[in-house]
Scaffold this motif. Structure first.
Motif, mmCIF file in Angstrom:
data_model
loop_
_atom_site.group_PDB
_atom_site.id
_atom_site.type_symbol
_atom_site.label_atom_id
_atom_site.label_comp_id
_atom_site.label_asym_id
_atom_site.label_seq_id
_atom_site.Cartn_x
_atom_site.Cartn_y
_atom_site.Cartn_z
ATOM 1 N N PHE A 1 -47.169 -48.376 78.796
ATOM 2 C CA PHE A 1 -46.539 -49.639 78.454
ATOM 3 C C PHE A 1 -47.584 -50.743 78.351
ATOM 4 C CE2 PHE A 1 -44.350 -53.585 79.616
ATOM 5 C CZ PHE A 1 -43.346 -53.575 78.683
ATOM 6 N N ASP A 2 -47.601 -51.442 77.224
ATOM 7 C CA ASP A 2 -48.543 -52.540 76.997
ATOM 8 C C ASP A 2 -47.734 -53.797 76.688
ATOM 9 O OD1 ASP A 2 -50.551 -54.269 76.291
ATOM 10 O OD2 ASP A 2 -51.246 -53.102 74.578
ATOM 11 N N LYS B 1 -38.280 -54.706 73.538
ATOM 12 C CA LYS B 1 -38.334 -54.125 72.193
ATOM 13 C C LYS B 1 -39.785 -54.171 71.714
ATOM 14 C CE LYS B 1 -35.886 -53.699 68.047
ATOM 15 N NZ LYS B 1 -34.556 -53.362 67.729
ATOM 16 N N LYS B 2 -40.224 -53.064 71.115
ATOM 17 C CA LYS B 2 -41.585 -53.002 70.566
ATOM 18 C C LYS B 2 -41.690 -53.985 69.420
ATOM 19 C CE LYS B 2 -45.216 -49.825 69.744
ATOM 20 N NZ LYS B 2 -45.793 -48.851 70.607
ATOM 21 N N TYR B 3 -42.760 -54.731 69.417
ATOM 22 C CA TYR B 3 -42.944 -55.793 68.422
ATOM 23 C C TYR B 3 -43.836 -55.335 67.317
ATOM 24 C CZ TYR B 3 -43.395 -60.569 66.814
ATOM 25 O OH TYR B 3 -43.349 -61.716 66.075
ATOM 26 N N ASN C 1 -47.412 -55.547 73.229
ATOM 27 C CA ASN C 1 -46.681 -54.932 72.123
ATOM 28 C C ASN C 1 -45.167 -55.055 72.251
ATOM 29 O OD1 ASN C 1 -49.093 -54.038 71.007
ATOM 30 N ND2 ASN C 1 -49.027 -52.107 72.091
ATOM 31 N N PHE C 2 -44.682 -55.733 73.282
ATOM 32 C CA PHE C 2 -43.241 -55.829 73.512
ATOM 33 C C PHE C 2 -42.795 -57.271 73.645
ATOM 34 C CE2 PHE C 2 -44.058 -51.499 74.540
ATOM 35 C CZ PHE C 2 -42.889 -50.824 74.257
#
Length: 83
Positions: A64-65, A81-83, A68-69
């Motif tokens: 998890f980064d 949510k992944k961006y 990016n969310f």
């Protein structure tokens, strides 16, 4: 402490240990960008936050980064949510 108070204290402690870890995701409300992702709250925290458990997150935590969310609202519930 009385025996009853000790029993209640130990019972509460056991319940806390058996719960899934909770993660607090603080985010900027204007852009929904994640600012903090941690397993505790601080009294100085001023940003809004959402609580999640590991099963609420679709990918393993070690992958998890936060960059990016974003926090989005789907079906009236906040989600990562992944961006």
């Amino acid at each position: 402490m009385t025996d009853e108070e000790i029993f209640e204290f130990l019972k509460k402690q056991e319940e806390e240990l058996s719960k899934e870890p909770t993660y607090y995701v603080h985010y900027d409300p204007t852009c929904k960008k994640i600012v903090h992702f941690r397993n505790y709250l601080e009294t100085t925290d001023k940003l809004p936050y959402v609580q999640f458990t590991e099963k609420d997150i679709d990918i393993p935590l070690d992958q998890f980064d936060v960059t990016n969310f974003r926090i989005v609202t789907e079906d009236g519930k906040p989600k990562l949510k992944k961006y």
